[in-house]
Design an enzyme around this catalytic site. Structure first.
Site, PDB file in Angstrom:
ATOM      1  N   HIS A 117     -12.470  -2.476   4.023  1.00  0.00           N
ATOM      2  CA  HIS A 117     -12.985  -0.995   4.274  1.00  0.00           C
ATOM      3  C   HIS A 117     -14.460  -0.695   4.582  1.00  0.00           C
ATOM      4  CE1 HIS A 117     -14.317  -1.147   0.002  1.00  0.00           C
ATOM      5  NE2 HIS A 117     -15.063  -0.415   0.413  1.00  0.00           N
ATOM      6  N   ASP A 144      -8.004  -5.950   0.959  1.00  0.00           N
ATOM      7  CA  ASP A 144      -9.321  -5.491   1.309  1.00  0.00           C
ATOM      8  C   ASP A 144     -10.370  -6.949   1.504  1.00  0.00           C
ATOM      9  OD1 ASP A 144     -11.180  -3.735   1.792  1.00  0.00           O
ATOM     10  OD2 ASP A 144     -11.545  -2.963  -0.274  1.00  0.00           O
ATOM     11  N   GLY A 162     -21.948   1.992  -2.009  1.00  0.00           N
ATOM     12  CA  GLY A 162     -23.022   1.481  -1.371  1.00  0.00           C
ATOM     13  C   GLY A 162     -22.964  -0.307  -1.502  1.00  0.00           C
ATOM     14  N   SER A 187     -19.944  -1.790  -1.901  1.00  0.00           N
ATOM     15  CA  SER A 187     -18.665  -2.313  -1.300  1.00  0.00           C
ATOM     16  C   SER A 187     -18.779  -3.469  -0.480  1.00  0.00           C
ATOM     17  CB  SER A 187     -17.985  -1.394  -0.425  1.00  0.00           C
ATOM     18  OG  SER A 187     -17.390  -0.199  -1.103  1.00  0.00           O
ATOM     19  N   GLY A 188     -17.828  -4.434  -0.670  1.00  0.00           N
ATOM     20  CA  GLY A 188     -17.799  -5.773  -0.027  1.00  0.00           C
ATOM     21  C   GLY A 188     -18.736  -6.607  -0.677  1.00  0.00           C
TER      22      GLY A 188
END
Length: 247
Positions: free
Chosen positions: A63, A106, A195, A197-198
């Site tokens: 995402h 994801d 902020g 994410s990942g």
């Protein structure tokens, strides 16, 4: 500190989930040595985190995908003053990534246009095996918001979270939201939010080596610290990840 980049409604629950990411109730890192695999993905600003899994590859969340203008920043606690800023050669989402009833598969792998030099502030992190770490403490890190309505730091934040069982995760988010591609953690005073994410969910294995259990995926839309958050589980998709690294 971690949230997802889009809003996902949770049916039959008082909670909402959205892809963003940030660390709530973390501490400012004294140096990058605490998380030398951490990277900041930026366009004209920081928008997601990621982890070096080789000198040329970054693991992140699907995402977080942006088609143009992404650069990878790493090697400094400050995401505004990185000594290394690399262009992206390829940014590949998992082909089964979906955002229907849940955010599944994801995963994304970035290939950088240059090879990173390893040092005390820049290290790649190993991918995990299928060891069950339920009940153990993992580390999260990133530059996301400091609370549901708080500001975004320029200095890296780090926190610890307990790994929770799949059953405990389903009890909060429902059976349909949690799949085999997910690992859950938190709910004990710190949280993932917008902020980051990942970014990494990292833990030391039995030999003392750091491994990358997961990538920040989704969680409470208000980043509440008593609600578990969800990471994409790397052990479930090692074949695909390794295939991207070898392509």
């Amino acid at each position: 500190m971690f949230k997802l980049l889009f809003l996902v409604l949770l049916a039959a629950s008082v909670h909402q989930a959205r892809p963003d990411g940030r660390i709530v109730n973390g501490e400012t890192a004294n140096s990058m040595a605490v998380a030398p695999w951490q990277v900041s993905l930026q366009t004209s600003y920081h928008f997601c985190g990621g982890s070096l899994i080789s000198p040329t590859h970054v693991m992140t969340a699907a995402h977080c995908y942006q088609r143009f203008g992404v650069t990878v920043h790493f090697g400094s606690v400050s995401n505004a003053n990185s000594p290394n800023v690399f262009d992206v050669s390829t940014f590949t989402q998992h082909p089964s990534y979906s955002t229907g009833i849940t955010t599944d598969y994801d995963y994304a792998v970035i290939k950088m246009a240059q090879s990173a030099s390893m040092n005390s502030n820049t290290q790649d992190i190993a991918l995990p095996d299928d060891t069950d770490y339920t009940g153990q403490t993992a580390q999260i890190s990133g530059w996301g918001q400091l609370s549901g309505s708080g500001g975004t730091p320029t200095l890296l934040q780090v926190a610890t979270v307990p790994i929770v069982s799949e059953d405990a995760c389903k009890s909060q988010w429902g059976n349909l939201r949690i799949t085999d591609r997910m690992i859950c953690a938190g709910g004990a005073g710190t949280s993932a939010c917008m902020g980051d994410s990942g970014g990494p969910l990292a833990i030391k294995d039995s030999s003392g080596k750091w491994v990358l259990l997961g990538n920040t995926s989704w969680g409470s839309s208000s980043c509440t610290t008593n609600t578990v958050s969800v990471w994409s589980k790397n052990a479930n998709q090692l074949s695909w990840i390794n295939g991207q690294m070898n392509s």
